[in-house]
Scaffold this active site. Structure first.
Site, PDB file in Angstrom:
ATOM      1  N   GLU A   1       0.810  -1.210   0.000  1.00 47.77           N
ATOM      2  CA  GLU A   1       0.000   0.000   0.000  1.00 47.77           C
ATOM      3  C   GLU A   1       0.843   1.260   0.000  1.00 47.77           C
ATOM      4  OE1 GLU A   1      -3.151  -1.922   3.125  1.00 47.77           O
ATOM      5  OE2 GLU A   1      -2.106  -0.068   3.557  1.00 47.77           O
TER       6      GLU A   1
ATOM      7  N   CYS B   1       3.289   8.419   0.735  1.00 43.89           N
ATOM      8  CA  CYS B   1       3.909   7.567   1.743  1.00 43.89           C
ATOM      9  C   CYS B   1       4.134   6.204   1.106  1.00 43.89           C
ATOM     10  CB  CYS B   1       2.978   7.463   2.942  1.00 43.89           C
ATOM     11  SG  CYS B   1       3.517   6.269   4.175  1.00 43.89           S
TER      12      CYS B   1
ATOM     13  N   CYS C   1       7.475  -6.645   7.959  1.00 44.23           N
ATOM     14  CA  CYS C   1       8.591  -5.956   8.623  1.00 44.23           C
ATOM     15  C   CYS C   1       9.192  -6.877   9.668  1.00 44.23           C
ATOM     16  CB  CYS C   1       8.090  -4.674   9.302  1.00 44.23           C
ATOM     17  SG  CYS C   1       9.410  -3.697  10.050  1.00 44.23           S
TER      18      CYS C   1
ATOM     19  N   CYS D   1       8.132  -4.057  16.291  1.00 44.29           N
ATOM     20  CA  CYS D   1       7.760  -3.097  17.333  1.00 44.29           C
ATOM     21  C   CYS D   1       6.398  -3.530  17.893  1.00 44.29           C
ATOM     22  CB  CYS D   1       7.700  -1.678  16.758  1.00 44.29           C
ATOM     23  SG  CYS D   1       9.323  -1.126  16.169  1.00 44.29           S
TER      24      CYS D   1
ATOM     25  N   CYS E   1       3.105  -1.964  16.594  1.00 44.20           N
ATOM     26  CA  CYS E   1       2.978  -1.729  15.145  1.00 44.20           C
ATOM     27  C   CYS E   1       2.590  -3.022  14.460  1.00 44.20           C
ATOM     28  CB  CYS E   1       4.304  -1.219  14.585  1.00 44.20           C
ATOM     29  SG  CYS E   1       4.276  -1.036  12.789  1.00 44.20           S
TER      30      CYS E   1
ATOM     31  N   CYS F   1      -1.530   1.886   7.363  1.00 44.50           N
ATOM     32  CA  CYS F   1      -0.873   1.185   6.267  1.00 44.50           C
ATOM     33  C   CYS F   1      -0.828  -0.314   6.491  1.00 44.50           C
ATOM     34  CB  CYS F   1       0.546   1.715   6.080  1.00 44.50           C
ATOM     35  SG  CYS F   1       1.047   1.612   4.381  1.00 44.50           S
TER      36      CYS F   1
HETATM   37  N1  SAH Z   1      10.036   1.328  10.089  1.00 42.87           N
HETATM   38  C1  SAH Z   1       9.968   2.752  10.091  1.00 42.87           C
HETATM   39  C2  SAH Z   1       8.648   3.264   9.517  1.00 42.87           C
HETATM   40  C3  SAH Z   1       7.480   2.900  10.375  1.00 42.87           C
HETATM   41  S1  SAH Z   1       5.916   3.692  10.114  1.00 42.87           S
HETATM   42  C4  SAH Z   1      10.176   3.268  11.499  1.00 42.87           C
HETATM   43  O1  SAH Z   1      10.193   2.485  12.438  1.00 42.87           O
HETATM   44  O2  SAH Z   1      10.350   4.461  11.668  1.00 42.87           O
HETATM   45  C5  SAH Z   1       6.095   5.289  10.720  1.00 42.87           C
HETATM   46  C6  SAH Z   1       5.807   5.518  12.215  1.00 42.87           C
HETATM   47  O3  SAH Z   1       4.544   5.009  12.657  1.00 42.87           O
HETATM   48  C7  SAH Z   1       6.854   4.890  13.118  1.00 42.87           C
HETATM   49  O4  SAH Z   1       7.290   5.849  14.051  1.00 42.87           O
HETATM   50  C8  SAH Z   1       6.066   3.804  13.787  1.00 42.87           C
HETATM   51  O5  SAH Z   1       6.646   3.434  15.015  1.00 42.87           O
HETATM   52  C9  SAH Z   1       4.700   4.429  13.935  1.00 42.87           C
HETATM   53  N2  SAH Z   1       3.608   3.498  14.230  1.00 42.87           N
HETATM   54  C10 SAH Z   1       3.522   2.205  13.908  1.00 42.87           C
HETATM   55  N3  SAH Z   1       2.400   1.654  14.398  1.00 42.87           N
HETATM   56  C11 SAH Z   1       1.737   2.626  15.048  1.00 42.87           C
HETATM   57  C12 SAH Z   1       0.499   2.668  15.770  1.00 42.87           C
HETATM   58  N4  SAH Z   1      -0.255   1.598  15.919  1.00 42.87           N
HETATM   59  N5  SAH Z   1       0.125   3.856  16.289  1.00 42.87           N
HETATM   60  C13 SAH Z   1       0.888   4.944  16.145  1.00 42.87           C
HETATM   61  N6  SAH Z   1       2.064   4.967  15.493  1.00 42.87           N
HETATM   62  C14 SAH Z   1       2.495   3.813  14.947  1.00 42.87           C
END
Ligand code: SAH
Length: 376
Positions: A92, A105, A112, A116, A119, A346
């Site tokens: 996406e 984006c 991934c 985390c 996430c 996403c």
């Molecule tokens: N892998 C990259 C991009 C991740 S997406 C990174 O870690 O930075 C971009 C942001 O969204 C990251 O800061 C990620 O931690 C955050 N994110 C992911 N899931 C989330 C959620 N459920 N609520 C809020 N932020 C989230």
């Protein structure tokens, strides 16, 4: 095996053309069709000899993504693009139209590996890295829907269509280093998209050696966003497990070295989770770290993920936390996940469509910069 034409850079294409005995100036023409006019079929390259088109189409593919769905948010400010890859997986991208900017984006991986805890991108299966061509094709395909190609009448409105690209979709860009760097070079090249480095943001969970390498490779020109989420080792270990390998102290020392070399300010992303990282002490800790490298902070209110047992903060809690940061002199913006009504988190739509079973369909989040009105 056919190569992906979008992944190729100017020098490589010139070399290829030379080996076929075609003049090298054709390379820029081809790349212009791809990265500025965003064509999806060889037949649209109008100024090339048939013989060259034949050679190109025998050995390479101009387009590898199939656009499947494009839901728009109710307020029309964001639109999701669900693509299917050649091997039948879904990815996406999101377009955010805001404040005169058209931001795409992009995703860099199918799934991934960073896991985390809050996430959902890491909750599904990791399938594979995307290629550079797959990464930038996302931008071209979105651009194309913004301003359809106007072949023949001499006008090219597509040139200014996409103003910013953020690497904040599914995946950890620096865990797919080569393709990410290659994609960024094509986005920045004059023969590519011609985007300035300040219009490109790479978001990372903090793989220190890769960050250092990246800053060097892009000569400090691209914006860097660090997913911090906590200023405490123990809390960050839980939220961002890569912290066990590359911990906060080391990350901060590395960033202190880097921010002098960076031509752009560093941003900290901070997903605010109620009862986890939103205390006044957490705010002080975050402010201390941000002030060490003059970082800006983007607060992302936690977007609920079915599999994760965390609580979103209330708007009042978000406001209080931001006010504490501002009191300590930190510049703060609040982000919203784009268009919840279109599953713009996403990966959400992807998982609904992905033929991976045995999962309850976790919700994947792409948090896009979405400046809310200033906090009163
Ligand atoms: N892998 C990259 C991009 C991740 S997406 C990174 O870690 O930075 C971009 C942001 O969204 C990251 O800061 C990620 O931690 C955050 N994110 C992911 N899931 C989330 C959620 N459920 N609520 C809020 N932020 C989230």
């Amino acid at each position: 095996m056919q190569s992906q034409l979008r992944s190729i850079n100017l020098t490589e294409l010139e070399t290829l053309l030379k080996s076929w005995s075609f003049p090298t100036y054709r390379a820029r023409q081809i790349l212009n069709w791809l990265h500025q006019k965003h064509i999806t079929e060889f037949g649209e390259m109008k100024n090339l000899p048939k013989k060259l088109l034949g050679k190109l189409s025998e050995s390479s593919l101009v387009s590898v993504l199939k656009l499947r769905e494009t839901p728009k948010s109710n307020d029309q400010s964001s639109q999701k693009y669900l693509f299917e890859t050649q091997d039948g997986h879904f990815l996406e991208s999101v377009l955010i139209v805001q404040g005169g900017r058209n931001t795409v984006c992009v995703s860099t991986q199918l799934g991934c590996k960073m896991k985390c805890s809050f996430c959902a991108s890491g909750m599904g299966k990791f399938v594979r890295n995307l290629t550079a061509g797959e990464i930038i094709e996302q931008v071209s395909r979105v651009a194309r829907t913004l301003s359809p190609l106007e072949v023949g009448n001499g006008r090219d409105r597509s040139l200014q269509a996409i103003t910013n690209v953020v690497f904040m979709g599914m995946g950890e860009p620096l865990d797919n280093y080569d393709a990410t760097l290659r994609a960024i070079k094509i986005l920045m090249a004059d023969w590519g998209f011609g985007l300035g480095g300040r219009r490109i943001t790479v978001s990372t969970c903090g793989i220190i050696p890769k960050i250092e390498q990246f800053v060097k490779d892009v000569d400090g020109r691209v914006r860097l966003s660090i997913s911090l989420h906590s200023s405490q080792q123990t809390v960050r270990n839980e939220l961002v497990p890569i912290n066990k390998r590359y911990n906060l102290d080391d990350l901060m020392s590395a960033l202190e070295q880097l921010y002098r070399k960076l031509k752009r300010e560093i941003t900290f992303e901070y997903t605010l989770i109620q009862g986890m990282n939103n205390s006044p002490e957490a705010a002080s800790g975050l402010a201390r770290l941000a002030n060490r490298i003059h970082a800006k902070v983007n607060i992302i209110p936690y977007n609920p993920v079915r599999e994760a047992d965390y609580q979103s903060p209330t708007p009042a809690q978000v406001k209080t936390f931001c006010a504490l940061l501002e009191k300590k002199g930190v510049r703060v913006t609040v982000r919203q996940t784009a268009g919840r009504d279109i599953n713009a988190a996403c990966g959400q739509l992807r998982l609904d469509r992905e033929p991976i079973r045995g999962t309850s369909g976790p919700k994947l989040i792409c948090s896009i910069k979405f400046n809310l009105p200033p906090i009163p």
